[in-house]
Design an enzyme around this catalytic site. Sequence first.
Site, PDB file in Angstrom:
ATOM      1  N   PHE A 123       0.821  -1.212   0.000  1.00  0.00           N
ATOM      2  CA  PHE A 123       0.000   0.000   0.000  1.00  0.00           C
ATOM      3  C   PHE A 123       0.858   1.267   0.000  1.00  0.00           C
ATOM      4  CE2 PHE A 123      -2.357  -3.052   2.762  1.00  0.00           C
ATOM      5  CZ  PHE A 123      -3.589  -3.078   2.138  1.00  0.00           C
ATOM      6  N   SER A 154      -4.808   1.136  -9.217  1.00  0.00           N
ATOM      7  CA  SER A 154      -5.894   2.120  -9.238  1.00  0.00           C
ATOM      8  C   SER A 154      -6.600   2.111 -10.589  1.00  0.00           C
ATOM      9  CB  SER A 154      -5.279   3.493  -8.994  1.00  0.00           C
ATOM     10  OG  SER A 154      -6.199   4.509  -9.282  1.00  0.00           O
ATOM     11  N   TYR A 157       1.052  10.800 -10.641  1.00  0.00           N
ATOM     12  CA  TYR A 157       0.602   9.741  -9.731  1.00  0.00           C
ATOM     13  C   TYR A 157       0.104   8.533 -10.534  1.00  0.00           C
ATOM     14  CZ  TYR A 157      -2.583   6.995  -6.895  1.00  0.00           C
ATOM     15  OH  TYR A 157      -3.223   5.934  -6.292  1.00  0.00           O
ATOM     16  N   LYS A 165       1.512   4.369 -11.048  1.00  0.00           N
ATOM     17  CA  LYS A 165       0.750   3.106 -10.946  1.00  0.00           C
ATOM     18  C   LYS A 165       0.945   2.265 -12.218  1.00  0.00           C
ATOM     19  CE  LYS A 165      -1.123   3.614  -6.878  1.00  0.00           C
ATOM     20  NZ  LYS A 165      -0.524   2.878  -5.758  1.00  0.00           N
ATOM     21  N   ASN A 187      -8.054  16.363  -0.772  1.00  0.00           N
ATOM     22  CA  ASN A 187      -8.113  16.407  -2.238  1.00  0.00           C
ATOM     23  C   ASN A 187      -9.340  15.688  -2.751  1.00  0.00           C
ATOM     24  OD1 ASN A 187      -5.316  17.426  -2.713  1.00  0.00           O
ATOM     25  ND2 ASN A 187      -4.859  15.581  -1.545  1.00  0.00           N
TER      26      ASN A 187
HETATM   27  P1  NAD Z   1      -2.681   6.381   2.699  1.00  0.00           P
HETATM   28  O1  NAD Z   1      -1.832   7.550   2.395  1.00  0.00           O
HETATM   29  O2  NAD Z   1      -3.678   6.491   3.796  1.00  0.00           O
HETATM   30  O3  NAD Z   1      -1.773   5.093   2.966  1.00  0.00           O
HETATM   31  C1  NAD Z   1      -0.501   4.936   2.409  1.00  0.00           C
HETATM   32  C2  NAD Z   1       0.443   4.632   3.558  1.00  0.00           C
HETATM   33  O4  NAD Z   1       1.756   4.454   3.033  1.00  0.00           O
HETATM   34  C3  NAD Z   1       0.514   5.760   4.590  1.00  0.00           C
HETATM   35  O5  NAD Z   1       0.359   5.207   5.879  1.00  0.00           O
HETATM   36  C4  NAD Z   1       1.917   6.338   4.402  1.00  0.00           C
HETATM   37  O6  NAD Z   1       2.444   6.849   5.602  1.00  0.00           O
HETATM   38  C5  NAD Z   1       2.665   5.129   3.885  1.00  0.00           C
HETATM   39  N1  NAD Z   1       3.853   5.414   3.079  1.00  0.00           N
HETATM   40  C6  NAD Z   1       3.967   6.208   1.986  1.00  0.00           C
HETATM   41  N2  NAD Z   1       5.233   6.187   1.515  1.00  0.00           N
HETATM   42  C7  NAD Z   1       5.932   5.342   2.329  1.00  0.00           C
HETATM   43  C8  NAD Z   1       7.276   4.905   2.376  1.00  0.00           C
HETATM   44  N3  NAD Z   1       8.182   5.323   1.490  1.00  0.00           N
HETATM   45  N4  NAD Z   1       7.643   4.049   3.353  1.00  0.00           N
HETATM   46  C9  NAD Z   1       6.744   3.627   4.271  1.00  0.00           C
HETATM   47  N5  NAD Z   1       5.459   3.991   4.289  1.00  0.00           N
HETATM   48  C10 NAD Z   1       5.057   4.848   3.322  1.00  0.00           C
HETATM   49  O7  NAD Z   1      -3.417   5.964   1.340  1.00  0.00           O
HETATM   50  P2  NAD Z   1      -4.540   4.883   1.080  1.00  0.00           P
HETATM   51  O8  NAD Z   1      -5.740   5.602   0.608  1.00  0.00           O
HETATM   52  O9  NAD Z   1      -4.631   3.939   2.213  1.00  0.00           O
HETATM   53  O10 NAD Z   1      -3.925   4.167  -0.183  1.00  0.00           O
HETATM   54  C11 NAD Z   1      -3.153   2.988  -0.094  1.00  0.00           C
HETATM   55  C12 NAD Z   1      -2.659   2.610  -1.474  1.00  0.00           C
HETATM   56  O11 NAD Z   1      -3.773   2.458  -2.341  1.00  0.00           O
HETATM   57  C13 NAD Z   1      -1.775   3.683  -2.132  1.00  0.00           C
HETATM   58  O12 NAD Z   1      -0.759   3.033  -2.846  1.00  0.00           O
HETATM   59  C14 NAD Z   1      -2.715   4.393  -3.081  1.00  0.00           C
HETATM   60  O13 NAD Z   1      -2.039   4.931  -4.178  1.00  0.00           O
HETATM   61  C15 NAD Z   1      -3.623   3.243  -3.501  1.00  0.00           C
HETATM   62  N6  NAD Z   1      -4.934   3.700  -3.966  1.00  0.00           N
HETATM   63  C16 NAD Z   1      -5.688   4.502  -3.159  1.00  0.00           C
HETATM   64  C17 NAD Z   1      -6.920   4.963  -3.598  1.00  0.00           C
HETATM   65  C18 NAD Z   1      -7.741   5.891  -2.762  1.00  0.00           C
HETATM   66  O14 NAD Z   1      -8.615   6.573  -3.307  1.00  0.00           O
HETATM   67  N7  NAD Z   1      -7.548   5.977  -1.456  1.00  0.00           N
HETATM   68  C19 NAD Z   1      -7.392   4.571  -4.856  1.00  0.00           C
HETATM   69  C20 NAD Z   1      -6.597   3.741  -5.647  1.00  0.00           C
HETATM   70  C21 NAD Z   1      -5.363   3.305  -5.179  1.00  0.00           C
HETATM   71  C1  WQD Z   2     -14.475  12.437  -7.015  1.00  0.00           C
HETATM   72  C2  WQD Z   2     -15.428  13.369  -7.721  1.00  0.00           C
HETATM   73  C3  WQD Z   2     -14.443  15.404  -8.534  1.00  0.00           C
HETATM   74  C4  WQD Z   2     -13.544  17.147  -4.623  1.00  0.00           C
HETATM   75  C5  WQD Z   2      -8.947  10.137  -7.305  1.00  0.00           C
HETATM   76  C6  WQD Z   2      -7.747   9.712  -8.093  1.00  0.00           C
HETATM   77  C7  WQD Z   2      -7.843   8.242  -8.389  1.00  0.00           C
HETATM   78  C8  WQD Z   2      -8.081   7.439  -7.108  1.00  0.00           C
HETATM   79  C9  WQD Z   2      -9.224   7.969  -6.318  1.00  0.00           C
HETATM   80  C10 WQD Z   2      -5.965   6.798  -6.256  1.00  0.00           C
HETATM   81  C11 WQD Z   2     -14.829  13.999  -8.966  1.00  0.00           C
HETATM   82  C12 WQD Z   2     -15.479  15.682  -7.457  1.00  0.00           C
HETATM   83  C13 WQD Z   2     -13.951  16.302  -5.631  1.00  0.00           C
HETATM   84  C14 WQD Z   2     -14.248  18.355  -4.392  1.00  0.00           C
HETATM   85  C15 WQD Z   2     -15.739  17.772  -6.197  1.00  0.00           C
HETATM   86  N1  WQD Z   2      -6.969   7.518  -6.223  1.00  0.00           N
HETATM   87  N2  WQD Z   2     -15.029  16.615  -6.406  1.00  0.00           N
HETATM   88  N3  WQD Z   2     -15.320  18.619  -5.193  1.00  0.00           N
HETATM   89  O1  WQD Z   2     -10.744  12.187  -8.887  1.00  0.00           O
HETATM   90  O2  WQD Z   2     -12.359  10.238  -8.979  1.00  0.00           O
HETATM   91  O3  WQD Z   2     -10.111   9.895  -8.111  1.00  0.00           O
HETATM   92  O4  WQD Z   2      -9.055   9.374  -6.108  1.00  0.00           O
HETATM   93  O5  WQD Z   2      -5.638   6.004  -7.078  1.00  0.00           O
HETATM   94  O6  WQD Z   2      -6.661   7.900  -8.998  1.00  0.00           O
HETATM   95  O7  WQD Z   2      -7.701  10.444  -9.295  1.00  0.00           O
HETATM   96  O8  WQD Z   2     -11.683  11.168  -6.764  1.00  0.00           O
HETATM   97  O9  WQD Z   2     -12.556  12.042  -4.643  1.00  0.00           O
HETATM   98  O10 WQD Z   2     -10.925  13.455  -5.968  1.00  0.00           O
HETATM   99  O11 WQD Z   2     -13.231  13.116  -6.837  1.00  0.00           O
HETATM  100  O12 WQD Z   2     -16.723  18.078  -6.874  1.00  0.00           O
HETATM  101  O13 WQD Z   2     -13.918  19.170  -3.519  1.00  0.00           O
HETATM  102  O14 WQD Z   2     -15.739  14.451  -6.841  1.00  0.00           O
HETATM  103  O15 WQD Z   2     -14.536  16.343  -9.561  1.00  0.00           O
HETATM  104  O16 WQD Z   2     -15.855  14.066  -9.903  1.00  0.00           O
HETATM  105  P1  WQD Z   2     -11.245  10.944  -8.305  1.00  0.00           P
HETATM  106  P2  WQD Z   2     -12.038  12.476  -5.963  1.00  0.00           P
END
Ligand code: NAD
Ligand code: WQD
Length: 339
Positions: free
Chosen positions: A81, A125, A150, A154, A199
């Site tokens: 993660f 993702s 970003y 991935k 964000n």
């Molecule tokens: P998060 O930031 O809450 O968790 C990521 C964790 O990794 C954090 O605890 C951070 O401290 C740790 N971390 C980052 N870099 C590190 C490093 N170099 N060494 C050790 N620890 C490190 O994010 P999340 O939402 O739990 O996401 C987890 C994974 O899933 C990420 O790779 C993210 O890209 C991916 N992902 C998240 C989403 C989402 O919307 N949350 C969607 C798709 C993919």
């Molecule tokens: C959702 C919707 C915005 C904030 C991102 C990454 C994706 C994945 C998940 C990691 C969109 C709208 C948002 C706000 C809004 N992460 N919005 N006002 O963009 O679908 O995906 O997070 O892999 O890679 O791109 O998610 O939650 O940012 O936005 O209207 O203040 O909400 O335009 O339609 P997104 P999000």
Amino acid sequence: MKTILLAGGAGYIGSHTAVELLNSGYAVVVVDNYSNSCPESLKRVEQITGKKVKAYEADVADKKALEKVFEENKIDAVIHFAGLKAVGESVAKPVEYYRNNIDTTLTLLETMKKFGVENIIFSSSATVYGEDNKVPYTEEMKRGTCTNPYGWTKVMMEQILEDTAKANKEMGVVLLRYFNPIGAHESGLIGEDPQGIPNNLMPYVAQVAVGRRDHLTIFGQNYPTPDGTCRRDYIHVVDLAKGHVKAIDYVFGMKGVEIFNLGTGTPYSVTEIVTTFERVNNLKLKYEYGPARAGDLPESYANADKAFKVLGWKAEKTLDDMCRDLWKWQSMNPNGFKK
Ligand code: NAD
Ligand code: WQD
């Protein structure tokens, strides 16, 4: 008992996955540098499960530190993660994103090789489908053109993992493509705790509701969607976490690479999200419409059939559950894990 190393396991998805793994009879070891999380989340995991989480504070890209973790624990599989995940920040700081996300992956793979660990699940993702593919996304589609660094990290990490599995036929690699994880554990003890201005939509909504932000801006209202706002495949983080348990069960019996979408397959618009959050939690959200955000696609949602067919997993929770559990977490913890 099998032991799973959660790299980045103190974060939002990692902590929820730790709960589900512990509840399913796995032991977990976490390595996290707490760059976007804090040790309190793991204490809460222990509180929820009544089980111990062994945690190391270290950078996953620090080879010596990682080797120590593998020396001190017999690791059966890794879930990766650990990564930076803020899309906008990645545009401003591309080198930091490529460095952190790629380095953690390479160091993990090198260390796994050294210690003979062959199974890895990777947090990918939906962003890898890029701009080129049409919804609903299916796993065999080619990775597309991303709109930000970003997303490219991935794409690159998926490629690195595929090449590594090609070279080592004993490896089992599962790439999980998450759609939009939201919500929180039903206990209200763990949830998403972004640093600074959120964000993502849902943490922003929750912070407006709890009074930390004045109002939500809905980005764009002229998209080619039924109500003009963007549609996404929101998935409850606990369903997502359960998908990881299924993927772990599966990876021990396979070799090569398998990709799974983890989504519900049903998209909701930003406006539907806002009205559902208001209705379920019986409150009013202050919001206004603003300009579209650069790089946003009108729609993103999964075809989630493969995960059901192969893993026997499907999302069970509704959008109402997601909104209710998010609000429980945020109202019980108005400042996140900080007291
Ligand atoms: P998060 O930031 O809450 O968790 C990521 C964790 O990794 C954090 O605890 C951070 O401290 C740790 N971390 C980052 N870099 C590190 C490093 N170099 N060494 C050790 N620890 C490190 O994010 P999340 O939402 O739990 O996401 C987890 C994974 O899933 C990420 O790779 C993210 O890209 C991916 N992902 C998240 C989403 C989402 O919307 N949350 C969607 C798709 C993919
Ligand atoms: C959702 C919707 C915005 C904030 C991102 C990454 C994706 C994945 C998940 C990691 C969109 C709208 C948002 C706000 C809004 N992460 N919005 N006002 O963009 O679908 O995906 O997070 O892999 O890679 O791109 O998610 O939650 O940012 O936005 O209207 O203040 O909400 O335009 O339609 P997104 P999000």
